[in-house]
Enzyme design. Sequence first.
Site, PDB file in Angstrom:
ATOM      1  N   LYS A  25       0.824  -1.207   0.000  1.00 24.85           N
ATOM      2  CA  LYS A  25       0.000   0.000   0.000  1.00 24.85           C
ATOM      3  C   LYS A  25       0.858   1.257   0.000  1.00 24.85           C
ATOM      4  O   LYS A  25       0.481   2.258  -0.609  1.00 24.85           O
ATOM      5  CB  LYS A  25      -0.935   0.006   1.208  1.00 24.85           C
ATOM      6  N   LYS A  79      -4.820 -12.049  -6.013  1.00 24.14           N
ATOM      7  CA  LYS A  79      -6.128 -12.109  -5.330  1.00 24.14           C
ATOM      8  C   LYS A  79      -7.089 -11.080  -5.920  1.00 24.14           C
ATOM      9  O   LYS A  79      -6.666 -10.025  -6.411  1.00 24.14           O
ATOM     10  CB  LYS A  79      -5.964 -11.908  -3.821  1.00 24.14           C
ATOM     11  N   LYS A 137     -10.129  -4.938  -4.209  1.00 20.87           N
ATOM     12  CA  LYS A 137     -10.894  -3.726  -4.478  1.00 20.87           C
ATOM     13  C   LYS A 137     -10.038  -2.668  -5.168  1.00 20.87           C
ATOM     14  O   LYS A 137     -10.549  -1.768  -5.803  1.00 20.87           O
ATOM     15  CB  LYS A 137     -11.470  -3.170  -3.184  1.00 20.87           C
TER      16      LYS A 137
HETATM   17  P1  TYM Z   1     -10.865  -5.666   3.794  1.00 17.47           P
HETATM   18  O1  TYM Z   1     -11.844  -4.579   4.010  1.00 17.47           O
HETATM   19  O2  TYM Z   1      -9.816  -5.475   2.756  1.00 17.47           O
HETATM   20  O3  TYM Z   1     -11.623  -7.012   3.441  1.00 17.47           O
HETATM   21  C1  TYM Z   1     -12.706  -7.511   4.201  1.00 17.47           C
HETATM   22  C2  TYM Z   1     -12.591  -9.014   4.314  1.00 17.47           C
HETATM   23  O4  TYM Z   1     -12.557  -9.632   3.028  1.00 17.47           O
HETATM   24  C3  TYM Z   1     -11.473 -10.533   2.935  1.00 17.47           C
HETATM   25  N1  TYM Z   1     -10.975 -10.579   1.554  1.00 17.47           N
HETATM   26  C4  TYM Z   1     -10.853 -11.705   0.830  1.00 17.47           C
HETATM   27  N2  TYM Z   1     -11.112 -12.999   1.128  1.00 17.47           N
HETATM   28  C5  TYM Z   1     -10.892 -13.922   0.155  1.00 17.47           C
HETATM   29  N3  TYM Z   1     -10.429 -13.602  -1.095  1.00 17.47           N
HETATM   30  C6  TYM Z   1     -10.160 -12.324  -1.436  1.00 17.47           C
HETATM   31  N4  TYM Z   1      -9.725 -12.024  -2.663  1.00 17.47           N
HETATM   32  C7  TYM Z   1     -10.369 -11.299  -0.445  1.00 17.47           C
HETATM   33  N5  TYM Z   1     -10.210  -9.946  -0.444  1.00 17.47           N
HETATM   34  C8  TYM Z   1     -10.580  -9.529   0.788  1.00 17.47           C
HETATM   35  C9  TYM Z   1     -10.428  -9.956   3.876  1.00 17.47           C
HETATM   36  O5  TYM Z   1      -9.514 -10.940   4.289  1.00 17.47           O
HETATM   37  C10 TYM Z   1     -11.297  -9.444   5.010  1.00 17.47           C
HETATM   38  O6  TYM Z   1     -11.577 -10.490   5.915  1.00 17.47           O
HETATM   39  N6  TYM Z   1      -7.613  -5.117   7.555  1.00 17.47           N
HETATM   40  C11 TYM Z   1      -8.935  -5.600   7.213  1.00 17.47           C
HETATM   41  C12 TYM Z   1     -10.060  -4.948   7.990  1.00 17.47           C
HETATM   42  C13 TYM Z   1      -9.925  -4.998   9.465  1.00 17.47           C
HETATM   43  C14 TYM Z   1     -10.142  -6.133  10.292  1.00 17.47           C
HETATM   44  C15 TYM Z   1      -9.920  -5.680  11.631  1.00 17.47           C
HETATM   45  C16 TYM Z   1     -10.503  -7.449  10.045  1.00 17.47           C
HETATM   46  C17 TYM Z   1      -9.590  -3.967  10.283  1.00 17.47           C
HETATM   47  N7  TYM Z   1      -9.589  -4.354  11.572  1.00 17.47           N
HETATM   48  C18 TYM Z   1     -10.052  -6.548  12.703  1.00 17.47           C
HETATM   49  C19 TYM Z   1     -10.626  -8.324  11.136  1.00 17.47           C
HETATM   50  C20 TYM Z   1     -10.412  -7.866  12.447  1.00 17.47           C
HETATM   51  C21 TYM Z   1      -9.194  -5.312   5.739  1.00 17.47           C
HETATM   52  O7  TYM Z   1      -8.635  -4.406   5.180  1.00 17.47           O
HETATM   53  O8  TYM Z   1     -10.195  -6.068   5.185  1.00 17.47           O
END
Ligand code: TYM
Length: 327
Positions: free
Chosen positions: A114, A194, A197
């Site tokens: 990032k 992967k 977004k």
């Molecule tokens: P974020 O917002 O990018 O994504 C949300 C959830 O979607 C999952 N994910 C995927 N799973 C499978 N294949 C993919 N291609 C894929 N892309 C995204 C992510 O693993 C996530 O579970 N850092 C985290 C948000 C966060 C969080 C937390 C999560 C902040 N604090 C505390 C758990 C606990 C994030 O950016 O997810």
Amino acid sequence: MPDRKRVFSGIQPTGNIHLGNYIGALQNWVKLQEHYDAIYCVVDLHAITVPYDPAELAASRLATAKALLAIGVDPGNSLLYYQSQVPQHAELAWLLGVDTPLGALNRMTQFKEKSEKAGQRLGLYAYPVLMAADILVHKAHLVPVGDDQTQHLELTRDIAVRFNGKFGDTFPVPEQITPEVGARVMSLQDPTAKMSKSDPDESSRILVFDEPDTIVKKFRRAVTDSGSEVAYDVTGKPGISNLLVILSLFTDRSIDDLVEEYNAVQYGSFKQLVADAVVEGLTPIRTSYKNLDDVEVARLMTKGALDARMRAEAEMVGVRRLVGLGN
Ligand code: TYM
């Protein structure tokens, strides 16, 4: 029920939730709320660690909350709120961050990726510590996420263990929950990367709220592999394998079962089949989204934040005392 295990997870409010989010994490959110004390959060403080537009953030925050409700997060059965409305997250992030070694943060691959785009900013660097605080402020035991969050979860565990070692047993060391199939849904345009977004190519991902004809078009354009057999082989046939994972999740059938049935089907027809299953699966979600009332959702989120603040504050009273900052 206080003795039930606690589940915590978060999603960034990008407003364009894709199949990776849905399959990797959100389906588990919905399932787990039935059996656990589930706490789910729209992590808006994480979203501002990269350049953003305030008006867009306000809109996508609400859109994300609505999407979670449409997917099946049930505020009667779980706690749902915006992270920024519960200041204890940021407070605990500071208390944990003062003692987090820079070496650990330097290893974070998401920071490296990032910051290449957004520049080296403190927010991005401290992001994993805030994530640890999200989980630990609720003393969560289980964290349903996709594969891409594994490194952040490991850091969270290290942070919990360090704190417990220094101040006494305080935080459960949380466990990650990922689906057996679909923990990493891949891009439709490059099945070795992967689904994400931030990929500039919109046809690389299916959004949960894409219109049916867009979904069909995107699947039709999906990159497939050499050969002509529908088979599950992540290295040799990453494109078809990814489609099999998606189909398996949307039909509730095992990959073996699907391979047996569709082995001899042509790639083109197979893609159409996957598209149809996804359209069918997502239609009820799109319909419930359209039926949600913005004002009512905003009210729900405010109520969620009030409850979450009370719970987080109850935990923070103990934490402050332990670190010498109690009343
Ligand atoms: P974020 O917002 O990018 O994504 C949300 C959830 O979607 C999952 N994910 C995927 N799973 C499978 N294949 C993919 N291609 C894929 N892309 C995204 C992510 O693993 C996530 O579970 N850092 C985290 C948000 C966060 C969080 C937390 C999560 C902040 N604090 C505390 C758990 C606990 C994030 O950016 O997810």
